[in-house]
Design an enzyme around this catalytic site. Structure first.
Site, PDB file in Angstrom:
ATOM      1  N   LYS A 102       3.042  -7.622  -9.282  1.00 44.20           N
ATOM      2  CA  LYS A 102       2.236  -8.810  -8.944  1.00 44.20           C
ATOM      3  C   LYS A 102       1.390  -9.270 -10.121  1.00 44.20           C
ATOM      4  O   LYS A 102       0.177  -9.452 -10.006  1.00 44.20           O
ATOM      5  CB  LYS A 102       1.374  -8.556  -7.709  1.00 44.20           C
ATOM      6  CG  LYS A 102       2.216  -8.356  -6.456  1.00 44.20           C
ATOM      7  CD  LYS A 102       1.408  -8.450  -5.195  1.00 44.20           C
ATOM      8  CE  LYS A 102       2.240  -8.226  -3.960  1.00 44.20           C
ATOM      9  NZ  LYS A 102       2.831  -6.875  -3.835  1.00 44.20           N
TER      10      LYS A 102
HETATM   11  O1  LIG Z   1       5.162  -8.432  -2.981  1.00 47.66           O
HETATM   12  C1  LIG Z   1       5.275  -7.604  -2.069  1.00 47.66           C
HETATM   13  O2  LIG Z   1       6.169  -6.786  -2.078  1.00 47.66           O
HETATM   14  C2  LIG Z   1       4.400  -7.718  -0.901  1.00 47.66           C
HETATM   15  C3  LIG Z   1       4.008  -8.995  -0.547  1.00 47.66           C
HETATM   16  C4  LIG Z   1       3.420  -9.210   0.714  1.00 47.66           C
HETATM   17  O3  LIG Z   1       3.162 -10.330   1.110  1.00 47.66           O
HETATM   18  N1  LIG Z   1       3.193  -8.137   1.504  1.00 47.66           N
HETATM   19  C5  LIG Z   1       3.515  -6.856   1.141  1.00 47.66           C
HETATM   20  O4  LIG Z   1       3.316  -5.935   1.938  1.00 47.66           O
HETATM   21  N2  LIG Z   1       4.060  -6.633  -0.100  1.00 47.66           N
HETATM   22  C6  LIG Z   1       4.309  -5.252  -0.561  1.00 47.66           C
HETATM   23  O5  LIG Z   1       5.320  -4.678   0.233  1.00 47.66           O
HETATM   24  C7  LIG Z   1       5.022  -3.304   0.516  1.00 47.66           C
HETATM   25  C8  LIG Z   1       4.884  -3.128   1.998  1.00 47.66           C
HETATM   26  O6  LIG Z   1       4.851  -1.771   2.324  1.00 47.66           O
HETATM   27  P1  LIG Z   1       5.012  -1.265   3.841  1.00 47.66           P
HETATM   28  O7  LIG Z   1       3.964  -1.979   4.623  1.00 47.66           O
HETATM   29  O8  LIG Z   1       4.760   0.202   3.718  1.00 47.66           O
HETATM   30  O9  LIG Z   1       6.411  -1.593   4.267  1.00 47.66           O
HETATM   31  C9  LIG Z   1       3.775  -2.968  -0.279  1.00 47.66           C
HETATM   32  O10 LIG Z   1       4.168  -2.432  -1.544  1.00 47.66           O
HETATM   33  C10 LIG Z   1       3.109  -4.305  -0.491  1.00 47.66           C
HETATM   34  O11 LIG Z   1       2.365  -4.365  -1.684  1.00 47.66           O
END
Ligand SMILES: O=C(O)c1cc(=O)[nH]c(=O)n1[C@@H]1O[C@H](COP(=O)(O)O)[C@@H](O)[C@H]1O
Length: 279
Positions: A102
């Site tokens: 990011k």
């Molecule tokens: O860019 C991302 O991957 C991201 C964007 C977003 O809007 N929401 C989001 O959860 N993420 C990322 O996606 C992952 C979600 O993880 P879980 O919630 O464990 O599935 C994390 O690494 C967040 O930083």
């Protein structure tokens, strides 16, 4: 190992990876709670063991693997060494690596980030990187240009999965929301068919974006731990080309560990649900 040509853009490696392995991005997020659940020490040694299991379990089967840089950064230089090994290991196993860093800064600094994440001479070089457009979409040009010229990708935050995102992303600029402005800039950038610019649009709620003309991948985090399910996807991404939708899950898959076969089975179940839902 993923092969690329600087004339085909990101569309070719991306489409071929998801055609072969299915539409699910596996996140590698070594939360302290997961290290503890896996019975690993919360230090660089535990991080390395965690990472090795993830690479073994997911590298040969996932189309796209997304290591969350923050969890490696937390261990300093030792964490970065593990991240480098994750990037290499996943790519050698045939997965595309999307570094979830990011990044976003003024253009001259963005140029340095582009070298770090998208230049083949960098030890952190990945197939794609997440970027934040809130210094202006144009500030991302060094990364977009670096990705375009090397057949790599950038994934730009448009409508994030967290509840706080709407305050900024739904704000209006004339007739368009900030999020839609990002979508439109990305669509224009993909007019060459390269699919260089992907978007991040959370799967957790309706986004109100017109994604039809994007011509690039849509990373959709939020499956599993954040409550979104595969069954939600057709409605949330109604109007988008399902071929470009790439749901993502991290903790939802990793909680099955530490047995690599269990992690792989958890990934396969989630991927099959996504494929069945998206059709
Ligand atoms: O860019 C991302 O991957 C991201 C964007 C977003 O809007 N929401 C989001 O959860 N993420 C990322 O996606 C992952 C979600 O993880 P879980 O919630 O464990 O599935 C994390 O690494 C967040 O930083």
């Amino acid at each position: 190992m993923v092969t690329r040509s600087d004339t085909t853009g990101f569309a070719i490696p991306y489409r071929s990876a998801v055609a072969e392995r299915g539409r699910l991005c596996a996140g590698i997020d070594p939360h302290v709670a997961l290290l503890e659940q896996w019975g690993l020490p919360v230090d660089a040694t535990g991080l390395r063991q965690f990472a090795d299991i993830c690479v073994e379990a997911l590298g040969p089967v996932a189309a796209v693997i997304k290591p969350q840089v923050a969890f490696f950064e937390a261990f300093g230089s030792a964490g970065y060494a593990v991240l480098e090994a994750v990037i290499d290991g996943c790519r050698e196993a045939g997965a595309l690596v999307l570094a979830d860093a990011k990044r976003g800064d003024i253009g001259s600094t963005m140029d340095a980030y582009a070298h770090a994440w998208l230049d083949g001479r960098s030890p952190l070089c990945s197939d794609a990187v997440t970027v934040s457009p809130y210094l202006g979409f144009g500030s991302l040009s060094p990364a977009v240009d670096a990705a375009r010229s090397s057949g790599r990708g950038v994934f730009v935050l448009a409508r994030t999965s967290n509840p706080e995102g709407g305050a900024v992303q739904l704000a209006g600029t004339g007739e368009r929301s900030v999020g839609q402005l990002i979508v439109d800039e990305a669509s224009a950038s993909n007019a060459d068919g390269s699919a260089t610019v992907g978007l991040v649009v959370g799967a957790t709620r309706s986004h109100g974006l017109d994604l039809e003309g994007l011509g690039g991948p849509i990373l959709a985090p939020g499956l599993g731990a954040q409550g979104a399910t595969a069954r939600d996807l057709p409605e949330v991404f109604d109007g988008a080309d399902p071929a470009w939708v790439l749901p993502a899950s991290s903790r939802g898959i990793l909680r099955a560990g530490p047995d690599p076969q269990a992690v792989r089975a958890s990934f396969a179940t989630a991927r099959d649900e996504v494929e069945a839902a998206l059709g």
